[in-house]
Design an enzyme around this catalytic site. Structure first.
Site, PDB file in Angstrom:
ATOM      1  N   SER A 151      98.492  21.871 -12.802  1.00  0.00           N
ATOM      2  CA  SER A 151      99.802  21.857 -12.140  1.00  0.00           C
ATOM      3  C   SER A 151     100.688  20.820 -12.817  1.00  0.00           C
ATOM      4  O   SER A 151     100.186  19.854 -13.409  1.00  0.00           O
ATOM      5  CB  SER A 151      99.634  21.479 -10.664  1.00  0.00           C
ATOM      6  N   TYR A 174      96.080  16.161  -4.390  1.00  0.00           N
ATOM      7  CA  TYR A 174      96.464  17.155  -5.395  1.00  0.00           C
ATOM      8  C   TYR A 174      96.751  16.479  -6.747  1.00  0.00           C
ATOM      9  O   TYR A 174      96.363  16.985  -7.797  1.00  0.00           O
ATOM     10  CB  TYR A 174      97.685  17.922  -4.907  1.00  0.00           C
TER      11      TYR A 174
HETATM   12  N1  LIG Z   1     101.387  28.322  -5.870  1.00  0.00           N
HETATM   13  C1  LIG Z   1     101.938  27.350  -6.605  1.00  0.00           C
HETATM   14  O1  LIG Z   1     103.122  27.007  -6.468  1.00  0.00           O
HETATM   15  C2  LIG Z   1     101.098  26.646  -7.640  1.00  0.00           C
HETATM   16  C3  LIG Z   1     101.748  25.763  -8.532  1.00  0.00           C
HETATM   17  C4  LIG Z   1     100.981  25.098  -9.480  1.00  0.00           C
HETATM   18  C5  LIG Z   1      99.620  25.299  -9.518  1.00  0.00           C
HETATM   19  N2  LIG Z   1      99.022  26.158  -8.630  1.00  0.00           N
HETATM   20  C6  LIG Z   1      97.581  26.330  -8.727  1.00  0.00           C
HETATM   21  O2  LIG Z   1      97.311  27.698  -8.925  1.00  0.00           O
HETATM   22  C7  LIG Z   1      96.029  28.005  -8.374  1.00  0.00           C
HETATM   23  C8  LIG Z   1      96.177  29.195  -7.433  1.00  0.00           C
HETATM   24  O3  LIG Z   1      97.050  28.836  -6.399  1.00  0.00           O
HETATM   25  P1  LIG Z   1      97.668  29.879  -5.379  1.00  0.00           P
HETATM   26  O4  LIG Z   1      99.005  29.405  -5.015  1.00  0.00           O
HETATM   27  O5  LIG Z   1      97.500  31.252  -5.912  1.00  0.00           O
HETATM   28  O6  LIG Z   1      96.703  29.648  -4.110  1.00  0.00           O
HETATM   29  P2  LIG Z   1      96.264  30.663  -2.973  1.00  0.00           P
HETATM   30  O7  LIG Z   1      95.911  29.840  -1.794  1.00  0.00           O
HETATM   31  O8  LIG Z   1      97.273  31.753  -2.803  1.00  0.00           O
HETATM   32  O9  LIG Z   1      94.938  31.310  -3.557  1.00  0.00           O
HETATM   33  C9  LIG Z   1      93.780  30.574  -3.736  1.00  0.00           C
HETATM   34  C10 LIG Z   1      92.577  31.460  -3.461  1.00  0.00           C
HETATM   35  O10 LIG Z   1      91.396  30.644  -3.603  1.00  0.00           O
HETATM   36  C11 LIG Z   1      90.471  31.075  -2.633  1.00  0.00           C
HETATM   37  N3  LIG Z   1      89.501  29.986  -2.401  1.00  0.00           N
HETATM   38  C12 LIG Z   1      89.719  28.810  -1.764  1.00  0.00           C
HETATM   39  N4  LIG Z   1      88.610  28.060  -1.769  1.00  0.00           N
HETATM   40  C13 LIG Z   1      87.665  28.775  -2.427  1.00  0.00           C
HETATM   41  C14 LIG Z   1      86.309  28.527  -2.768  1.00  0.00           C
HETATM   42  N5  LIG Z   1      85.707  27.393  -2.424  1.00  0.00           N
HETATM   43  N6  LIG Z   1      85.636  29.472  -3.470  1.00  0.00           N
HETATM   44  C15 LIG Z   1      86.233  30.633  -3.822  1.00  0.00           C
HETATM   45  N7  LIG Z   1      87.522  30.929  -3.519  1.00  0.00           N
HETATM   46  C16 LIG Z   1      88.221  30.008  -2.827  1.00  0.00           C
HETATM   47  C17 LIG Z   1      91.307  31.437  -1.403  1.00  0.00           C
HETATM   48  O11 LIG Z   1      90.615  32.304  -0.523  1.00  0.00           O
HETATM   49  C18 LIG Z   1      92.542  32.062  -2.049  1.00  0.00           C
HETATM   50  O12 LIG Z   1      92.437  33.470  -2.127  1.00  0.00           O
HETATM   51  C19 LIG Z   1      95.542  26.740  -7.677  1.00  0.00           C
HETATM   52  O13 LIG Z   1      94.652  26.047  -8.531  1.00  0.00           O
HETATM   53  C20 LIG Z   1      96.818  25.944  -7.480  1.00  0.00           C
HETATM   54  O14 LIG Z   1      96.588  24.581  -7.408  1.00  0.00           O
HETATM   55  C21 LIG Z   1      99.731  26.833  -7.698  1.00  0.00           C
END
Ligand SMILES: NC(=O)c1ccc[n+]([C@@H]2O[C@H](COP(=O)([O-])OP(=O)(O)OC[C@H]3O[C@@H](n4cnc5c(N)ncnc54)[C@H](O)[C@@H]3O)[C@@H](O)[C@H]2O)c1
Length: 263
Positions: A151, A174
Site C-alpha cells: 500500500s 496498517y
Molecule cells: N482497497 C483499497 O483501497 C486498498 C488500497 C491499498 C492496498 N490494498 C490492499 O489490497 C489487498 C486487498 O484489499 P481489498 O480492499 O480487496 O480487501 P477486501 O476486504 O475487499 O478483500 C480481502 C479478502 O481477504 C479475505 N481474507 C481475510 N482474511 C483472510 C485469511 N486469513 N485467509 C484468507 N482470506 C482472508 C476476505 O474474506 C476478503 O475476501 C489488501 O492487502 C489491502 O491491504 C487495498
C-alpha cells in the site's frame, strides 16, 4: 510483444481472491490465460466468483476456489496439495488478503497492544507463512513469481485531516504491516533469486469503494492524475506486467499505482 503479457498455462494462486481487488485480479488473470486458484476464507463469495468467471470467460482455463485461512498452516498445506494435484506446479502467488481482527480500524490512542500484535500477526505473519510454504514448491521447481499487495501507506505517511468528520482512520497496524511487507519483498527477492523466483510488490493508492463523500473529496485533491481515487481496473496492468514475462528481469521492486498521490 503481446505474447510477453500472456499467462497461458501458468498457475496463479490469488489470496483474498473473493474481495474487492481479488475479484478484479482473478478475472484479469483468467482473461490473460492463467489457470487460477481463488483463495479466501469467505466460501460463499469465493464460489460465487468462480461461477461468475466461468460463465463470463470464453477461455477454457481451469478456475478453482479453495477455502483457506492463510494464517493456518494446515489450510495452506491442503491448498498446496490440491493445487499440485490439479496443476503439477505453482507459477505464481499473489498475496492479496486483508486479514483484520474485530477491533481493527480504531484510532491510534484506542489500539491495544494485543490488537496491534494480533493484526500484525494475521496480516504480515500470514503473508510470511503462505509465502514460506509456497516458496518450498517454487524452490523445487526452480522457478516462481511472488507478488505482494502492499500500500502507499507502507512507504508514506497518512494525512489524518482527510478522515475528519468520518468514522474512518488509517490504522497504525496498517502502516507497520505494509511497511513490513515492502521490505519482506526485498528480503525475499534477494533470498529466493538464486532459485529463479522473483518477488515484487504493488502499492495501490486508495481504491474507491463508496467511502464517505468528504473523505473521497479530500483524498482526491492530493492525487495528481485525474484528481480521483483508484479503481480496481487501474491496478490490473501492473499485476499482469509483474506476473508475466514482460517483467522477467525485475525483482525486489515496489510499484506504486496511486495516480501520483505519494509524490
Ligand atoms: N482497497 C483499497 O483501497 C486498498 C488500497 C491499498 C492496498 N490494498 C490492499 O489490497 C489487498 C486487498 O484489499 P481489498 O480492499 O480487496 O480487501 P477486501 O476486504 O475487499 O478483500 C480481502 C479478502 O481477504 C479475505 N481474507 C481475510 N482474511 C483472510 C485469511 N486469513 N485467509 C484468507 N482470506 C482472508 C476476505 O474474506 C476478503 O475476501 C489488501 O492487502 C489491502 O491491504 C487495498
Amino acid at each position: 510483444m503481446i505474447k510477453m503479457f500472456n499467462l497461458k498455462n501458468k498457475t496463479v494462486i490469488i489470496t483474498g481472491g473473493a474481495g474487492l481487488l481479488g475479484n478484479a485480479f482473478s478475472k484479469a488473470c483468467v482473461e490473460y490465460g492463467a489457470n487460477i486458484v481463488i483463495v479466501d476464507i469467505d466460501e460463499k463469495k469465493g464460489n460465487e466468483l468462480r461461477e461468475q468467471i466461468k460463465k463470463e470467460t470464453k477461455n477454457n482455463n481451469i478456475i478453482i476456489f479453495q477455502k483457506c485461512d492463510i494464517t493456518n498452516i494446515g489450510d495452506i498445506q491442503k491448498l498446496i496439495e490440491i493445487t499440485l494435484t490439479k496443476f503439477k506446479r505453482i507459477d505464481a502467488l499473489v498475496n492479496n488478503v486483508y486479514p483484520r481482527n474485530k477491533n481493527y480500524g480504531r484510532r491510534f490512542e484506542d489500539v491495544t497492544y494485543e490488537d496491534f500484535c494480533e493484526n500484525v500477526n494475521m496480516h504480515l505473519g500470514g503473508y510470511f507463512l503462505i509465502t514460506k510454504e509456497v516458496s518450498k514448491i517454487m524452490i523445487k521447481q526452480k522457478s516462481g513469481n511472488i507478488i505482494n499487495v502492499a500500500s502507499i501507506y507502507g512507504f508514506s505517511a497518512p494525512r489524518f485531516e482527510i478522515y475528519k468528520g468520518t468514522d474512518m482512520t488509517m490504522p497504525v497496524e496498517y502502516a507497520a504491516i505494509k511497511g513490513g511487507i515492502i521490505n519482506l519483498t526485498r528480503y525475499l527477492a534477494s533470498y529466493l533469486g538464486k532459485y529463479n523466483i522473483r518477488v515484487n510488490a504493488i502499492s495501490p493508492g486508495g481504491v474507491f469503494n463508496d467511502q464517505p463523500e468528504s473523505f473521497v473529496k479530500k483524498y482526491s485533491e492530493k492525487v495528481i492524475l485525474e484528481k480521483r481515487m483508484a479503481n480496481t481496473e487501474d491496478l490490473i496492468g501492473t499485476l499482469l506486467f509483474l506476473l508475466s514475462d514482460a517483467s522477467k528481469y525485475i525483482t525486489g521492486q515496489n510499484i506504486a499505482v496511486d495516480g501520483g498521490w505519494s509524490l
